[in-house]
Motif scaffolding. Structure first.
Motif, short mmCIF file in Angstrom:
data_model
loop_
_atom_site.label_atom_id
_atom_site.label_comp_id
_atom_site.label_asym_id
_atom_site.label_seq_id
_atom_site.Cartn_x
_atom_site.Cartn_y
_atom_site.Cartn_z
N ALA A 65 0.84 -1.21 0.00
CA ALA A 65 0.00 0.00 0.00
C ALA A 65 0.87 1.26 0.00
CB ALA A 65 -0.91 0.00 1.22
N ARG A 66 1.98 1.20 0.72
CA ARG A 66 2.88 2.36 0.76
C ARG A 66 3.58 2.56 -0.58
NH1 ARG A 66 3.23 7.18 3.15
NH2 ARG A 66 5.37 7.85 3.58
N SER A 80 12.18 15.61 -3.07
CA SER A 80 13.11 16.51 -2.39
C SER A 80 13.55 15.99 -1.03
CB SER A 80 12.46 17.90 -2.21
OG SER A 80 11.28 17.80 -1.43
N ASN A 81 12.83 15.02 -0.49
CA ASN A 81 13.18 14.47 0.82
C ASN A 81 12.74 13.00 0.89
OD1 ASN A 81 14.15 14.31 3.41
ND2 ASN A 81 12.52 15.50 4.35
N PRO A 82 13.46 12.12 0.21
CA PRO A 82 13.07 10.70 0.11
C PRO A 82 12.92 9.99 1.45
CG PRO A 82 14.81 11.23 -1.45
CD PRO A 82 14.68 12.41 -0.54
N PHE A 86 9.49 6.74 4.50
CA PHE A 86 9.37 5.79 5.61
C PHE A 86 8.46 6.31 6.73
CE2 PHE A 86 13.45 5.08 3.52
CZ PHE A 86 13.34 3.73 3.22
N LYS A 87 7.92 7.51 6.60
CA LYS A 87 7.07 8.08 7.65
C LYS A 87 5.61 7.66 7.42
CE LYS A 87 10.08 12.07 8.49
NZ LYS A 87 10.17 13.56 8.51
N ILE A 88 5.38 6.38 7.52
CA ILE A 88 4.04 5.84 7.29
C ILE A 88 3.05 6.36 8.31
CG2 ILE A 88 2.68 3.71 7.20
CD1 ILE A 88 5.08 2.27 6.12
N TYR A 89 3.53 6.67 9.52
CA TYR A 89 2.65 7.15 10.57
C TYR A 89 1.99 8.48 10.21
CZ TYR A 89 7.04 9.61 11.53
OH TYR A 89 8.20 10.35 11.42
#
Length: 265
Positions: A65-66, A80-82, A86-89
Motif C-alpha cells: 500500500a505504501r 526533495s526528501n526521500p 518511511f514516515k508511514i505514521y
C-alpha cells in the motif's frame, strides 16, 4: 505517558507515539482476523495457522500500500526528501496496492498449507471490507482522503456529529466526508456479501470475487468526490484500478458458474 496529547496521537510514551492512524488500521485488521478465523473454521479449516498468515499479510499489505502511494506521489511529496517515504505514521497508504501485493503471497500460503484457495478467499476477502472501513477513520484523523469543497449548509444537511463536521474543516474549507461514505459502504458490502448475496451465489469463490466487484464499484463512486486522489496523468488511478477490479470479479463469477455447468453436463 500522555493519552490523546494531540489530534493524531492516541498515546505518547516518552519518545514513542502511537497514532490514531495505527490504532484504526490495527483494530480493523484484528476484527477482520476474528471474522476470518471463524469463517475459515466453518469451512473446515479450524487448524489453519491464521496468526502467522495475518502477521505476514499485514507486513506485505502495508508495504504494498505504501509503495503504491509513493509511486504516484513521489514527484510532488518525496523527490526533495526521500526519507519521508518511511514516515508511514503520517498517512499515505493506498489499499488497492496492498490488496494487489498480498494476493500472490496469500495464494502461495494457501497452497503450502493445502487450503482450497476459493474457500479461503470466500472466508477472508469479505472481511477485508471491515478492515478498510475502520482504516478510513485513520484517514479522518489525519485529515486525508477528503472530498471536494462544500458549504457549511451542505455539511449540516448530512446531519453528522459535530466531531466529524469539525474534522472536515480543512485548510479553511468544509470538505465532503468521503472517508465516511466509503467506510459505511464497506460495512454494508461485508454484510451483503457474507450474509445476503451468499445465499444466492453459493459457488465456492463467489464471495471472493464479489469483494472485487463491490469494492471496485464503491471506490469508483467515492473517488469521484475526492480531491486528493492519486493521479495517472488526468486519470484517477483508484478509479482505473477499480474498473479492473470489477471486470476481474465479474469475469470470475461468470467463469465459476460456467465451469459448474460444464462439469454437470
Amino acid at each position: 505517558m500522555a493519552l490523546f496529547p494531540s489530534r493524531t496521537i492516541f498515546l505518547q510514551l516518552g519518545p514513542l507515539n502511537i497514532t490514531w492512524y495505527a490504532v484504526c488500521i490495527m483494530s480493523g485488521a484484528f476484527i477482520a482476523y476474528l471474522f476470518s478465523k471463524k469463517r475459515m473454521s466453518d469451512r473446515g479449516y479450524s487448524d489453519f495457522p491464521f496468526s502467522d498468515f495475518l502477521i505476514n499479510v499485514l507486513i506485505i499489505g502495508i508495504i504494498g500500500a505504501r509503495i503504491w502511494y509513493v509511486i504516484f506521489t513521489f514527484s510532488e511529496r518525496y523527490i526533495s526528501n526521500p526519507i519521508d517515504i518511511f514516515k508511514i505514521y503520517e498517512g499515505g497508504l493506498a489499499i488497492q496496492g496492498g490488496v494487489i501485493a498480498v494476493l500472490p503471497y496469500a495464494v502461495h500460503f494457501m497452497k503450502k498449507h493445502n487450503v482450497d484457495i476459493l474457500k479461503a478467499g470466500d472466508a477472508i476477502m469479505p472481511t477485508v471490507l471491515i478492515a478498510q472501513a475502520l482504516g478510513r477513520w485513520g484517514n479522518f484523523v489525519n485529515q486525508e482522503a477528503f472530498g471536494q469543497i462544500i458549504t457549511e449548509a451542505h455539511i449540516d444537511a448530512l446531519h453528522l456529529p459535530e466531531f466529524i463536521k469539525s474534522g472536515m474543516y480543512i485548510n479553511g474549507y468544509y470538505r465532503q466526508p468521503t472517508f465516511l461514505y466509503e467506510s459505511v459502504l464497506n460495512i454494508l458490502g461485508f454484510i451483503l456479501i457474507a450474509y445476503v448475496i451468499s445465499r444466492f451465489l453459493k459457488k465456492d469463490g463467489c464471495q471472493f470475487a464479489l469483494y472485487f466487484v463491490w469494492y471496485g464499484i464503491t471506490r469508483f463512486i467515492v473517488e469521484a468526490f475526492r480531491s486528493d486522489s492519486l493521479m495517472l496523468g488526468s486519470i484517477k488511478m483508484a478509479q482505473l484500478t477499480s474498473v479492473v477490479f470489477v471486470i476481474v470479479g465479474v469475469i470470475a463469477i461468470i467463469y465459476l458458474y460456467m465451469r459448474k455447468n460444464k462439469e454437470s453436463v
